[in-house]
Design an enzyme around this catalytic site. Structure first.
Site, PDB file in Angstrom:
ATOM      1  CB  SER A  55      -1.021   0.133   1.405  1.00 55.27           C
ATOM      2  OG  SER A  55      -0.291  -0.152   2.477  1.00 55.27           O
ATOM      3  CD  GLU A  56       0.284   3.847   2.199  1.00 55.61           C
ATOM      4  OE1 GLU A  56      -0.861   4.528   1.828  1.00 55.61           O
ATOM      5  OE2 GLU A  56       0.319   2.963   3.022  1.00 55.61           O
ATOM      6  CB  THR A  57       7.573   1.890  -1.052  1.00 55.13           C
ATOM      7  OG1 THR A  57       6.777   0.479  -1.345  1.00 55.13           O
ATOM      8  CG2 THR A  57       8.914   1.682  -0.737  1.00 55.13           C
ATOM      9  CG  HIS A  86       1.040   1.669   7.397  1.00 56.04           C
ATOM     10  ND1 HIS A  86       0.368   1.953   6.054  1.00 56.04           N
ATOM     11  CD2 HIS A  86       1.993   0.673   7.200  1.00 56.04           C
ATOM     12  CE1 HIS A  86       0.940   1.371   5.205  1.00 56.04           C
ATOM     13  NE2 HIS A  86       1.943   0.425   5.790  1.00 56.04           N
TER      14      HIS A  86
END
Length: 286
Positions: A55-57, A86
């Site tokens: 979902s994210e990096t 997060h």
């Protein structure tokens, strides 16, 4: 100050993959973190985030603002975000693991949304929720789409409110946990809208159940930015007490736990973070 050689002239960067909002690996929300990424080519950041397909990096860099300890750039597989919850806690966890910081003080993160304070609370980290940039009642036409996409009626919804602190979230308050867990979203109908669901839990270890339906067509396991926005709405309106816990990810088999606490004017969003993978990223072949 960073105390590790996190990148070198050959284009090799230190890397961690962490699990956020869980004390047990593989039960929270994963995040990829590239440290010392000042020389990481910007065009490769999105390409790497797309390849990771999380979902994210995030990419940690030297701060521009002198008040900050580090700067973070947050990427989904498709675009950059000014803020996300997060990734904030996971990035701070990775930064602390690579830093000699013995003093007990707030850590200051610089991101697209500005400066975010993070504090250590025992084994947990918590960030101060940034101010809402959009609030108020959800417009009728938007709510009609959401009700159709989630199979909800007017009688199912207690309230609906914008809780946008950067990513664009709106939240729907339902009557109970069972109603929240029973939802089966039609992502084609709600495409382009980030919808958060919150419902009270009558008995158990947590006070609220949360679900997050992304604008890109998937359910997010555990979502700090959404929980921050929901907390600001529920606490300031008197729906929730100043301190509570929320569970998220139940339908996905996760055990995400979010600890919410109001301290003065700030609402802190906390959780555990564990490192699952450590290694290096090499740009020589990218």
């Amino acid at each position: 100050m960073l105390n590790k050689n996190l990148s070198d002239s050959s284009g090799t960067f230190y890397f961690r993959q962490v699990d956020v909002f869980s004390s047990r690996p593989l039960r929270g929300n994963p995040l990829a973190v590239v440290l010392g990424a000042d020389c990481f080519p910007e065009q490769k950041m999105l390409a790497f985030a797309n390849w990771m397909n999380l979902s994210e990096t995030t990419f940690l860099l030297r701060p521009v603002n002198p008040q900050a300890d580090y700067r973070v750039r947050i990427f989904t597989p498709f675009s950059e975000l000014p803020f996300a919850g997060h990734p904030t806690l996971g990035s701070c966890h990775a930064w602390l693991a690579s830093t000699d910081l013995s003093e007990e003080r707030d850590i200051i993160q610089e991101c697209g949304a500005g400066l975010v304070r993070i504090r250590r609370d025992g084994d947990r980290l918590a960030f101060a929720g940034p101010p809402l940039i959009r609030t108020g009642i959800v417009e009728g036409d938007v709510l009609v789409r959401i009700k159709r996409g989630l199979g909800l009626s007017d009688a199912d919804i207690v309230a609906a409110h914008w809780v946008d602190n950067g990513p664009g979230w709106l939240a729907i308050l339902l009557k109970d946990r069972e109603a929240a867990l029973a939802l089966k979203p039609d992502f084609a109908v709600i495409a382009g809208i980030r919808v958060g669901i919150v419902a009270p839990v009558e008995s158990g270890e947590t006070d609220f159940e949360v679900r997050a339906f992304s604008a890109a067509g998937f359910e997010d396991p555990v979502t700090g930015s959404l929980n921050a926005g929901i907390a600001q709405w529920l606490i300031t309106s008197g729906i929730a007490p100043p301190s509570y816990t929320a569970r998220q990810g139940t339908v996905l088999g996760r055990e995400g736990t979010v600890y919410v606490n109001r301290d003065g004017h700030d609402i802190w969003i906390g959780g555990n973070v564990v490192t699952c993978i450590e290694g290096q990223v090499s740009l020589e072949r990218l």
